[in-house]
Design a protein around this motif. Structure first.
Motif, PDB file in Angstrom:
ATOM      1  N   SER A 114       5.039  -9.169   2.051  1.00  0.00           N
ATOM      2  CA  SER A 114       4.780  -8.003   1.191  1.00  0.00           C
ATOM      3  C   SER A 114       4.348  -8.448  -0.198  1.00  0.00           C
ATOM      4  O   SER A 114       3.460  -7.837  -0.809  1.00  0.00           O
ATOM      5  CB  SER A 114       6.029  -7.118   1.105  1.00  0.00           C
ATOM      6  N   ARG A 115       4.938  -9.536  -0.696  1.00  0.00           N
ATOM      7  CA  ARG A 115       4.536 -10.054  -2.006  1.00  0.00           C
ATOM      8  C   ARG A 115       3.142 -10.676  -1.928  1.00  0.00           C
ATOM      9  O   ARG A 115       2.337 -10.537  -2.849  1.00  0.00           O
ATOM     10  CB  ARG A 115       5.560 -11.068  -2.502  1.00  0.00           C
ATOM     11  N   ARG A 128      -0.716  -5.940 -10.560  1.00  0.00           N
ATOM     12  CA  ARG A 128       0.299  -6.499  -9.674  1.00  0.00           C
ATOM     13  C   ARG A 128       1.692  -6.190 -10.183  1.00  0.00           C
ATOM     14  O   ARG A 128       2.588  -5.819  -9.417  1.00  0.00           O
ATOM     15  CB  ARG A 128       0.121  -8.014  -9.574  1.00  0.00           C
ATOM     16  N   TYR A 132       4.723  -4.452  -8.141  1.00  0.00           N
ATOM     17  CA  TYR A 132       6.002  -5.134  -7.939  1.00  0.00           C
ATOM     18  C   TYR A 132       7.155  -4.336  -8.554  1.00  0.00           C
ATOM     19  O   TYR A 132       8.267  -4.317  -8.006  1.00  0.00           O
ATOM     20  CB  TYR A 132       5.972  -6.536  -8.533  1.00  0.00           C
ATOM     21  N   SER A 324       7.550 -12.299  -9.551  1.00  0.00           N
ATOM     22  CA  SER A 324       6.456 -12.175  -8.583  1.00  0.00           C
ATOM     23  C   SER A 324       5.104 -12.165  -9.276  1.00  0.00           C
ATOM     24  O   SER A 324       4.133 -12.771  -8.787  1.00  0.00           O
ATOM     25  CB  SER A 324       6.638 -10.906  -7.755  1.00  0.00           C
ATOM     26  N   THR A 325       5.015 -11.498 -10.421  1.00  0.00           N
ATOM     27  CA  THR A 325       3.761 -11.467 -11.182  1.00  0.00           C
ATOM     28  C   THR A 325       3.362 -12.877 -11.601  1.00  0.00           C
ATOM     29  O   THR A 325       2.189 -13.262 -11.496  1.00  0.00           O
ATOM     30  CB  THR A 325       3.919 -10.579 -12.423  1.00  0.00           C
ATOM     31  N   ALA A 328       2.253 -14.965  -8.541  1.00  0.00           N
ATOM     32  CA  ALA A 328       0.952 -14.509  -8.037  1.00  0.00           C
ATOM     33  C   ALA A 328      -0.194 -15.057  -8.876  1.00  0.00           C
ATOM     34  O   ALA A 328      -1.315 -15.201  -8.385  1.00  0.00           O
ATOM     35  CB  ALA A 328       0.904 -12.984  -8.020  1.00  0.00           C
ATOM     36  N   PHE A 339       3.869 -18.060  -2.873  1.00  0.00           N
ATOM     37  CA  PHE A 339       5.085 -17.281  -2.663  1.00  0.00           C
ATOM     38  C   PHE A 339       6.104 -18.028  -1.811  1.00  0.00           C
ATOM     39  O   PHE A 339       7.303 -17.727  -1.888  1.00  0.00           O
ATOM     40  CB  PHE A 339       4.751 -15.899  -2.099  1.00  0.00           C
ATOM     41  N   ARG A 342       7.854 -19.616  -4.548  1.00  0.00           N
ATOM     42  CA  ARG A 342       8.742 -18.640  -5.186  1.00  0.00           C
ATOM     43  C   ARG A 342      10.014 -18.460  -4.367  1.00  0.00           C
ATOM     44  O   ARG A 342      11.121 -18.422  -4.921  1.00  0.00           O
ATOM     45  CB  ARG A 342       8.038 -17.290  -5.323  1.00  0.00           C
TER      46      ARG A 342
END
Length: 408
Positions: A114-115, A128, A132, A324-325, A328, A339, A342
């Motif tokens: 999903s990310r 983004r 998120y 997440s930003t 990305a 990710f 991450r």
């Protein structure tokens, strides 16, 4: 692509999938003890679910790019529904363990991709971050509702009702993915068969900005891990009122549902003015540190816990979507690999934080030094924030967005 429809259907997917997870987690240990018997199954089951849901998708890293993102995410929800849905029908401990791992694996694939989906479909940092943040609200709405639904459905004479509802939530999540979301996107293949290649690890070693991003993710996740370990133990020990305990533990989720949009708008303006995601990560981690200071100052228990929860909630609203930003936007060709990095960073930080909160806090608490634990966490977090922020430049005109061509 209609950005509003994309965000709305993905948020619906996250709400349904996380509702299934947060309905089952509060009663999973109790169910395992009753269904199988013995104490070993409880600790083993909870540990394996956490590990599976956290990093098991990395085991199939090399095969994920062969599937469309939506197809793989839908498959993940189906596996979670299957794993949880079958649990009431067996009393064999080994089978329960396999079903738990299967359910966690499905969730791991779903939420990792999903990310990646957002990173592939939305080309700019600000866009983004908005998506998120909406997903953050969806997750916490489910986290706030799940325990109440669990209490209504369990304990019951027949646990099939609760697990049927859980399976239904995951299937509904998969159904939501069929609307408003591009079906042709695939994750960019990683540069090797490993989830994180040696080339990316060298990049982490050699690029100070990437190294600080990873370190801040680990640091923030470490402090985040205190909420359901040390803080939960602290609240259970020192606050007699069950409703007050429940309110304190549920407060971050409720606050995020109520206030995340406002925090997102503010951070969006900062990004537009040229603040980099890494700088905002520093602010979030520092606010986590301040919340720990409050717990160590000796305020009356309920007051100190309430103030700490307010600060912690603010830090989570700023920090978690920004992680997440930031990942990305890393200069890594494969969003899947970015990710994966991450996921490894966050899981490492949260696992160590939970371990410290469940062991070191208890040891210090029994020695009468609980305040020292909070101040120690605050000191370490604050000091590392200072080190990591040392070379973060002042705001500058917003750079051109890093744009990746959609895969597929």
């Amino acid at each position: 692509m209609n950005r509003r429809a994309f965000t709305g259907w993905l948020a619906a997917d996250h709400t349904a999938g996380n509702l299934g997870q947060y309905v089952v987690l509060p009663v999973l240990g109790v169910f395992l003890a009753a269904q199988v018997g013995g104490t070993w199954i409880v600790g083993t089951g909870l540990f394996l679910y956490s590990a599976s849901a956290g990093v098991s998708a990395l085991l199939v890293n090399r095969w994920l790019p062969r599937f469309g993102i939506v197809a793989a995410m839908t498959g993940g929800t189906a596996l979670s529904a299957l794993g949880f849905g079958l649990m009431p029908y067996t009393r064999a401990g080994a089978v329960q363990v396999l079903l738990i791992v299967l359910a966690g694996f499905g969730g791991s694939v779903h939420f990792l991709l999903s990310r990646v989906l957002v990173a592939e479909a939305v080309p700019d940092d600000i866009g983004r971050h908005r998506v998120y943040s909406v997903l953050q609200i969806a997750v916490n709405l489910a986290a706030a509702l799940g325990p109440f639904l669990a209490a209504a459905l369990y304990p019951a004479a027949d646990p099939r009702l609760l697990f049927g509802v859980v399976a239904g939530c995951y299937l509904l999540a998969g159904l939501c993915l069929q609307f408003g979301i591009p079906k042709d996107l695939r994750p960019t293949p990683t540069s090797s068969r490993w989830p994180v290649s040696r080339a990316v690890l060298r990049l982490v070693r050699d690029d100070a900005a990437i190294r600080r991003t990873v370190a801040l993710c680990v640091l923030g996740a470490f402090v985040y891990g205190q909420l359901y370990s040390a803080f939960a133990l602290f609240v259970a020990r020192d606050i007699d009122s069950a409703p007050v305990r429940a309110a304190l533990l549920a407060a971050p989720a409720v606050a995020i549902v109520a206030c995340q949009s406002a925090v997102t708008a503010a951070t969006g303006r900062l990004l537009a003015k040229g603040h980099r995601p890494i700088a905002l990560l520093v602010y979030g981690a520092a606010l986590f540190s301040v919340s720990m200071v409050v717990l160590g100052t000796g305020l009356p228990v309920v007051l100190g816990a309430a103030v700490a929860v307010v600060l912690f909630s603010g830090a989570e609203m700023l920090f978690t979507p920004m992680v997440s930003t930031a990942f990305a936007a890393l200069p890594v060709k494969s969003t899947l690999e970015a990710f994966n990095l991450r996921q490894v960073s966050w899981t490492a930080g949260e696992a160590v934080g939970s371990l410290a909160g469940g062991t070191l806090f208890l040891a210090l608490d029994r020695a009468g030094l609980a305040q020292g634990y909070w101040l120690g966490v605050a000191l370490v977090t604050g000091a590392l924030c200072g080190v990591l922020a040392h070379r973060v430049r002042r705001p500058h005109p917003a750079p051109a967005a890093v744009v990746r061509e959609p895969a597929g």
